[in-house]
Design a protein around this motif. Structure first.
Motif, short mmCIF file in Angstrom:
data_model
loop_
_atom_site.label_atom_id
_atom_site.label_comp_id
_atom_site.label_asym_id
_atom_site.label_seq_id
_atom_site.Cartn_x
_atom_site.Cartn_y
_atom_site.Cartn_z
N GLY A 1 0.83 -1.20 0.00
CA GLY A 1 0.00 0.00 0.00
C GLY A 1 0.86 1.25 0.00
N CYS A 2 2.10 1.11 0.49
CA CYS A 2 3.01 2.24 0.58
C CYS A 2 4.44 1.74 0.33
N LYS A 3 5.15 2.44 -0.52
CA LYS A 3 6.55 2.10 -0.81
C LYS A 3 7.42 3.27 -0.35
N VAL A 4 8.45 2.94 0.41
CA VAL A 4 9.36 3.94 0.96
C VAL A 4 10.76 3.62 0.44
N GLU A 5 11.39 4.62 -0.17
CA GLU A 5 12.74 4.43 -0.72
C GLU A 5 13.72 5.35 0.00
N LEU A 6 14.83 4.77 0.47
CA LEU A 6 15.89 5.52 1.12
C LEU A 6 17.11 4.63 1.27
N SER A 7 18.19 5.18 1.78
CA SER A 7 19.40 4.36 1.97
C SER A 7 19.25 3.48 3.21
N ASP A 8 20.05 2.44 3.26
CA ASP A 8 20.00 1.56 4.42
C ASP A 8 20.37 2.30 5.70
N LYS A 9 21.35 3.18 5.63
CA LYS A 9 21.76 3.94 6.81
C LYS A 9 20.66 4.90 7.26
N ASP A 10 20.00 5.56 6.30
CA ASP A 10 18.91 6.47 6.65
C ASP A 10 17.69 5.70 7.18
N PHE A 11 17.48 4.48 6.69
CA PHE A 11 16.39 3.65 7.21
C PHE A 11 16.59 3.38 8.70
N ILE A 12 17.80 3.01 9.07
CA ILE A 12 18.09 2.73 10.49
C ILE A 12 17.87 3.99 11.32
N LYS A 13 18.35 5.12 10.81
CA LYS A 13 18.15 6.39 11.52
C LYS A 13 16.66 6.71 11.66
N LEU A 14 15.89 6.45 10.61
CA LEU A 14 14.44 6.71 10.64
C LEU A 14 13.76 5.87 11.72
N VAL A 15 14.05 4.58 11.74
CA VAL A 15 13.42 3.69 12.72
C VAL A 15 13.84 4.06 14.14
N GLU A 16 15.09 4.46 14.31
CA GLU A 16 15.60 4.81 15.64
C GLU A 16 15.19 6.21 16.09
N GLY A 17 14.59 7.00 15.19
CA GLY A 17 14.17 8.35 15.55
C GLY A 17 15.24 9.40 15.38
N ARG A 18 16.30 9.08 14.67
CA ARG A 18 17.39 10.02 14.46
C ARG A 18 17.31 10.72 13.10
N LEU A 19 16.26 10.44 12.33
CA LEU A 19 16.05 11.08 11.03
C LEU A 19 14.62 11.58 10.99
N ASN A 20 14.47 12.88 10.80
CA ASN A 20 13.15 13.48 10.70
C ASN A 20 12.58 13.13 9.32
N PRO A 21 11.45 12.40 9.27
CA PRO A 21 10.92 11.97 7.98
C PRO A 21 10.49 13.12 7.08
N THR A 22 9.97 14.18 7.65
CA THR A 22 9.55 15.31 6.84
C THR A 22 10.74 15.98 6.17
N VAL A 23 11.80 16.22 6.93
CA VAL A 23 13.01 16.83 6.39
C VAL A 23 13.64 15.90 5.35
N ALA A 24 13.67 14.61 5.65
CA ALA A 24 14.25 13.63 4.70
C ALA A 24 13.45 13.62 3.39
N PHE A 25 12.14 13.74 3.47
CA PHE A 25 11.30 13.76 2.27
C PHE A 25 11.56 15.02 1.46
N VAL A 26 11.58 16.16 2.12
CA VAL A 26 11.77 17.43 1.44
C VAL A 26 13.15 17.52 0.79
N THR A 27 14.15 16.95 1.44
CA THR A 27 15.52 17.02 0.90
C THR A 27 15.83 15.90 -0.09
N GLY A 28 14.88 15.00 -0.32
CA GLY A 28 15.07 13.94 -1.30
C GLY A 28 15.75 12.69 -0.78
N LYS A 29 16.03 12.62 0.52
CA LYS A 29 16.63 11.41 1.09
C LYS A 29 15.62 10.28 1.19
N LEU A 30 14.34 10.65 1.20
CA LEU A 30 13.25 9.69 1.39
C LEU A 30 12.21 9.94 0.30
#
Length: 112
Positions: free
Chosen positions: A60-89
């Motif tokens: 239903g939803c596909k999320v694309e990002l680097s493996d390192k950013d994925f770990i940061k996202l799950v751990e709460g060390r990557l802001n998903p909104t900022v990552a989306f706006v900057t193209g990391k996500l």
């Protein structure tokens, strides 16, 4: 193996306290680049979370990002909104499910 460990830890937390996903039936595909790249499928159903490497169902939803950013996202060390706006996500599919994912991750980050 860090991505799989991260997914296993998250699944364990969710399955131990499933109220954060109560009633949710959704499939997510995480398409990761990097050393641990590939597609990881996460299924929320029957108040349980399960993951697998590869695709077994339509997402239903596909999320694309680097493996390192994925770990940061799950751990709460990557802001998903900022990552989306900057193209990391990158997100495709049902946007409502992407917002639900953010809520789920936030809920279980505080459960560590």
């Amino acid at each position: 193996m860090q991505v799989q460990k991260t997914l296993q830890d998250l699944s364990n937390r969710i399955n131990a306290l499933p109220q954060g996903i109560a009633g949710l039936h959704a499939v997510y595909h995480f398409v990761l680049s990097g050393e641990e790249g590939g597609t990881y499928e996460v299924v929320f159903a029957d108040n349980q979370a399960d993951y697998t490497m590869g695709v077994t169902r339509e997402a239903g939803c596909k999320v694309e990002l680097s493996d390192k950013d994925f770990i940061k996202l799950v751990e709460g060390r990557l802001n998903p909104t900022v990552a989306f706006v900057t193209g990391k996500l990158k997100i495709s599919g049902e946007m409502g499910l992407s917002f639900k994912l953010q809520t789920i991750l936030h809920h279980y980050q505080s459960q560590k």
